[in-house]
Design a protein around this motif. Structure first.
Motif, mmCIF file in Angstrom:
data_model
loop_
_atom_site.group_PDB
_atom_site.id
_atom_site.type_symbol
_atom_site.label_atom_id
_atom_site.label_comp_id
_atom_site.label_asym_id
_atom_site.label_seq_id
_atom_site.Cartn_x
_atom_site.Cartn_y
_atom_site.Cartn_z
ATOM 1 N N SER A 33 0.967 -0.940 -0.292
ATOM 2 C CA SER A 33 -0.189 0.452 0.250
ATOM 3 C C SER A 33 0.808 1.060 -0.011
ATOM 4 O O SER A 33 2.030 1.378 0.655
ATOM 5 C CB SER A 33 -0.899 -0.186 1.032
ATOM 6 O OG SER A 33 -0.133 0.094 2.795
ATOM 7 N N VAL A 35 1.444 3.928 1.825
ATOM 8 C CA VAL A 35 1.639 4.286 3.452
ATOM 9 C C VAL A 35 2.489 2.971 3.680
ATOM 10 O O VAL A 35 3.964 3.576 4.132
ATOM 11 C CB VAL A 35 0.939 4.120 4.416
ATOM 12 C CG1 VAL A 35 1.119 4.580 5.439
ATOM 13 C CG2 VAL A 35 -0.706 5.440 4.186
ATOM 14 N N GLN A 86 0.223 9.874 7.506
ATOM 15 C CA GLN A 86 -0.396 7.993 8.136
ATOM 16 C C GLN A 86 -1.853 8.333 8.004
ATOM 17 O O GLN A 86 -2.947 8.083 8.253
ATOM 18 C CB GLN A 86 0.395 7.524 9.536
ATOM 19 C CG GLN A 86 2.067 6.836 9.033
ATOM 20 C CD GLN A 86 2.232 6.878 9.835
ATOM 21 O OE1 GLN A 86 1.785 5.741 10.081
ATOM 22 N NE2 GLN A 86 3.511 7.144 10.520
ATOM 23 N N ASN A 90 -5.436 5.253 1.608
ATOM 24 C CA ASN A 90 -4.626 4.734 1.184
ATOM 25 C C ASN A 90 -5.484 5.696 -0.108
ATOM 26 O O ASN A 90 -4.435 5.458 -1.529
ATOM 27 C CB ASN A 90 -4.885 3.336 1.585
ATOM 28 C CG ASN A 90 -3.663 2.653 2.354
ATOM 29 O OD1 ASN A 90 -3.047 3.595 2.471
ATOM 30 N ND2 ASN A 90 -3.398 1.478 2.494
ATOM 31 N N HIS A 190 3.399 -0.135 9.773
ATOM 32 C CA HIS A 190 3.518 -0.019 8.291
ATOM 33 C C HIS A 190 4.431 -0.135 7.891
ATOM 34 O O HIS A 190 4.779 0.587 6.245
ATOM 35 C CB HIS A 190 3.398 2.092 8.362
ATOM 36 C CG HIS A 190 1.654 1.837 8.068
ATOM 37 N ND1 HIS A 190 0.087 1.493 8.093
ATOM 38 C CD2 HIS A 190 1.261 3.304 9.099
ATOM 39 C CE1 HIS A 190 -0.424 1.894 8.814
ATOM 40 N NE2 HIS A 190 -0.450 2.870 9.126
#
Length: 244
Positions: A33, A35, A86, A90, A190
């Protein structure tokens, strides 16, 4: 494959900045993803920074004492940037990141050659730490690609540093910027550790030999490397546009 990408990215990042222009899109193409890609990229990239700073310290190109204030400002602002990215969903980052990379690529193509920049000092180190460093550190924590070139050109244009000295101090500040951002990504969960450690080995190798190249060749190879990064990026963006 990611190990080889990290070696190339570490080498390019040490020479000219912009290694993230290769590593970040590759991580996204590998299925992470946005992040996760940013967090994992920062984790593996810090090992290239450690390798570079170690080399430059050994050869006396870094003055840590003069930049203690800049280090503190860098750490705080990069941490805020890492936290801020963050907070963005996404699905939004997937749309924004290719455009952000594209803008960085355009800057890289049309930026002046470091050897052509007037090297007279325009700011004190304290002013540089409060005016320039916060913006660049926040950008590095938030996104990151080409932060090295932004910092290096600022050191040359505003502090009058030589190319080698500018790159050396850039790596020092980005080491702390990466460290602060990594803390926020660890807290957020992450970072993909297996990928991060594999690429970290490649970053260390690439960062060492890239730093050696800068020390020996200086500005002669910086601009060609930046242009090469841009062409590689453009190809990756064309491919990625069919995936997003």
């Amino acid at each position: 494959m990611l190990f080889c990408v990290a070696v190339l990215a570490g080498f390019i990042d040490s020479v000219s900045g912009g290694g993230g222009l290769i590593a970040l899109p590759t991580l996204m193409l590998a299925g992470l993803s946005p992040v996760q890609a940013i967090g994992t990229n920062k984790f593996q990239a810090i090992f290239g920074k450690i390798s570079s700073v170690r080399y430059f310290l050994k050869h006396g190109l870094i003055d840590v004492k003069k930049f203690r204030l800049a280090i503190v400002v860098t750490f705080i602002c990069a941490g805020l940037g890492g936290y801020a990215v963050q907070l963005i969903p996404n699905q939004d980052l997937v749309l924004y990141i290719p455009w952000m990379i594209g803008l960085v690529a355009l800057y890289t193509i049309f930026s002046p050659r470091m050897a052509d920049i007037d090297t007279s000092q325009r700011l004190t180190i304290a002013a540089f730490s409060f005016i320039i460093v916060p913006f660049l550190a926040f950008y590095d924590g938030f996104f990151g690609p080409a932060a090295s070139s932004f910092f290096s050109i600022s050191f040359i244009a505003l502090l009058g540093f030589s190319t080698a000295k500018a790159v050396a101090h850039t790596k020092l500040l980005l080491l702390f910027a990466n460290g602060a951002a990594i803390i926020t990504f660890i807290i957020g969960g992450h970072i993909i550790w297996q990928i991060g450690f594999i690429m970290a080995i490649g970053q260390w190798i690439g960062g060492h030999y890239g730093s050696k190249m800068v020390h020996l060749k200086g500005s002669k190879i910086v601009k060609p490397m930046l242009i090469s990064v841009c062409f590689i990026l453009i190809g990756k963006m064309i491919y990625q546009s069919g995936v997003v």
